[in-house]
Write a protein that holds these residues in place. Structure first.
Motif, short mmCIF file in Angstrom:
data_model
loop_
_atom_site.label_atom_id
_atom_site.label_comp_id
_atom_site.label_asym_id
_atom_site.label_seq_id
_atom_site.Cartn_x
_atom_site.Cartn_y
_atom_site.Cartn_z
N PHE A 16 0.84 -1.19 0.00
CA PHE A 16 0.00 0.00 0.00
C PHE A 16 0.88 1.24 0.00
N GLN A 17 0.23 2.36 -0.26
CA GLN A 17 0.92 3.64 -0.25
C GLN A 17 0.04 4.66 0.45
N ARG A 20 -0.78 10.97 1.01
CA ARG A 20 -0.57 12.27 1.65
C ARG A 20 0.84 12.37 2.25
N SER A 21 1.36 11.24 2.70
CA SER A 21 2.64 11.24 3.42
C SER A 21 3.82 10.81 2.57
N ASP A 22 3.58 10.36 1.33
CA ASP A 22 4.64 9.83 0.49
C ASP A 22 5.40 8.71 1.20
N ILE A 23 4.62 7.81 1.78
CA ILE A 23 5.17 6.65 2.51
C ILE A 23 4.58 5.39 1.91
N ARG A 24 5.41 4.39 1.70
CA ARG A 24 4.91 3.11 1.22
C ARG A 24 4.88 2.12 2.38
N GLY A 25 4.14 1.04 2.21
CA GLY A 25 4.05 0.07 3.29
C GLY A 25 3.60 -1.28 2.81
N ARG A 227 3.87 11.52 12.00
CA ARG A 227 2.42 11.37 12.06
C ARG A 227 2.01 9.94 11.72
N ALA A 228 2.60 9.37 10.66
CA ALA A 228 2.26 8.00 10.27
C ALA A 228 2.64 7.01 11.35
N GLU A 258 -4.63 9.67 5.63
CA GLU A 258 -3.37 9.73 4.89
C GLU A 258 -3.51 9.32 3.42
N GLY A 259 -4.74 9.02 3.00
CA GLY A 259 -4.97 8.64 1.61
C GLY A 259 -4.38 7.28 1.26
N PRO A 260 -4.75 6.21 1.97
CA PRO A 260 -4.18 4.89 1.66
C PRO A 260 -4.64 4.37 0.30
N ARG A 261 -3.70 3.82 -0.44
CA ARG A 261 -3.99 3.22 -1.75
C ARG A 261 -3.34 1.85 -1.79
#
Length: 331
Positions: A16-17, A20-25, A227-228, A258-261
Motif C-alpha cells: 500500500f501507499q 498524503r505522506s509519500d510513505i509506502r508500506g 504522524r504515520a 493519509e490517503g491509503p492506496r
C-alpha cells in the motif's frame, strides 16, 4: 464477515501507499506458512517466537524488492539462540506465490529463559539479496541492536540503506474456533526521502554510530513520518494477526486521513528448494577420502535439510569429485 473472506487474506502480503505522506508500506498475514515452518522442528517456545518474528520480517521485506531469486535474512549471536535463518524466493511468474522457509539453531545445553530476543546475545543482523546467475550477491550487516528483531531490521535500513523504516509485528498461537495453530501479522512503513543533511555531513567518527529513522528526516518529510508512526502505534495485536480485521479494513482504521492506496496482494507459501541434486552438488567439492569419512556403518551417506526436514540417503560411490558411479534412482 464470512470465514471465506477471512481466509482469503491468510498467507498474503498487501502493498500500500499513503499518498498524503509519500510513505509506502506492506501488511503481512501469515497462517499456514508459520505452521509449516514451525512444524518441521520441535523448537522450545522462545525459539519458536524468534523464528515466527523473523519469518514475518522476511515476508514484509521480500515483497518490497524486485526479486528474481532469493532474499535471505540471518541473525547470529553468542547467546543460546545461535542462528536464525530465513529465505524468501520471489514468485516465478505473475500470480504465483512467493515462498518462505526458516530454521533456527540453538544451544540445547543452555537455559532458554527470559525474553526471546535476549537469547541472541551479541552478534549481527544480515540481509543477503541474490538475483541469480550472472549477478553478484549483495550483503548488508549491522550489529544486533534494540530489543527485538524488528528493531534490528529498522536499524539495518537506517544504517545501510538510509531508508527510514518501521515494523510493528504480532504473532502467537491462534485460539480461533476455526483454526488451531500459529498466526502472525505485521505492518511495515518506509519513507523514501533524499539523504538528509545529517547523513551527508557524517564524519568518520559518526559513521561508527548506529543511525535511526529520525536521523534521516527533517522538515515536512519528518512531520509526515512522525504522524504515520503515531497512527501505527495505535494498532492492537488482534488487529495485526487477524483474522477478523481484514488488511484493507486495518488500513482505513489506521490511515484513513493519509490517503491509503492498495495494490495487488502477493500470496505466500512455505517452500524449500532442497533436492538430491542440490545435495550432490554441495558434496561435489569433497574427495573420495572425505566421502568415506562421512559414510555411515550401513554404507550410505545421509543428509537432512535443516529447513524442511527432508532426509536423503546416497551411495557414497556417487558422491564427490572422484565419484565412480552415476547417481541411482534409489538415492
Amino acid at each position: 464477515m464470512t470465514l471465506g473472506s477471512r481466509i482469503a487474506w491468510d498467507d498474503t502480503v498487501l502493498p500500500f501507499q499513503l499518498d498524503r505522506s509519500d510513505i509506502r508500506g506492506r501488511i503481512a498475514r501469515l497462517d499456514g506458512v508459520l505452521d509449516r515452518v514451525l512444524e518441521q522442528h520441535d523448537y522450545p517456545p522462545a525459539i519458536e517466537a524468534l523464528v515466527a518474528e523473523m519469518a514475518l520480517l522476511t515476508a514484509l521485506i521480500g515483497q518490497t524488492i524486485k526479486l528474481r531469486w532469493k532474499l535471505s535474512l540471518q541473525v547470529r549471536g553468542d547467546g543460546p539462540a545461535r542462528l536464525i535463518a530465513t529465505d524468501y524466493y520471489g514468485p516465478t511468474a505473475d500470480g504465483r506465490p512467493a515462498q518462505i522457509r526458516a530454521y533456527a539453531s540453538y544451544d540445547k545445553g543452555r537455559p532458554l529463559e527470559g525474553r526471546p530476543f535476549d537469547l541472541i546475545g551479541k552478534g549481527y543482523f544480515a540481509i543477503l539479496i541474490d538475483q541469480g546467475k550472472g549477478t553478484t550477491p549483495y550483503q548488508g550487516i549491522t550489529p544486533i541492536a534494540g530489543g527485538s528483531l524488528a528493531h534490528c531490521a529498522e536499524t539495518y535500513f537506517a544504517q545501510s540503506e538510509q531508508l527510514p523504516t518501521r515494523f510493528v509485528l504480532g504473532f502467537g498461537h491462534s485460539t480461533d474456533a476455526n483454526h488451531s495453530g500459529w498466526r502472525g501479522g505485521g505492518v511495515m512503513l518506509q519513507s523514501m526521502p533524499k539523504a538528509s543533511p545529517f547523513v551527508a555531513a557524517q564524519t568518520e567518527a559518526e559513521e561508527q554510530q548506529l543511525l535511526k529513522a529520525d536521523d534521516l528526516l527533517d522538515g515536512e518529510e519528518g512531520e509526515n513520518w512522525e504522524r504515520a508512526n503515531m497512527l501505527l502505534g495505535t494498532v492492537e495485536d488482534l488487529e495485526l494477526v487477524g483474522p477478523r480485521v481484514q488488511p484493507t479494513e486495518l488500513l482505513v482504521r489506521l490511515f484513513h486521513e493519509e490517503g491509503p492506496r492498495v495494490f495487488d496482494a502477493q500470496p505466500v507459501e512455505f517452500g524449500c528448494t532442497c533436492s538430491p541434486d542440490r545435495v550432490r552438488q554441495s558434496l561435489s567439492i569433497y574427495s573420495a577420502k572425505d566421502i568415506a569419512y562421512m559414510t555411515t556403518d550401513e554404507g550410505t551417506v545421509t543428509a537432512d535439510c535443516q529447513f524442511c526436514g527432508a532426509h536423503y540417503v546416497f551411495d557414497p560411490k556417487t558422491l564427490g569429485f572422484e565419484a565412480e558411479e552415476a547417481p541411482g534412482d534409489d538415492a
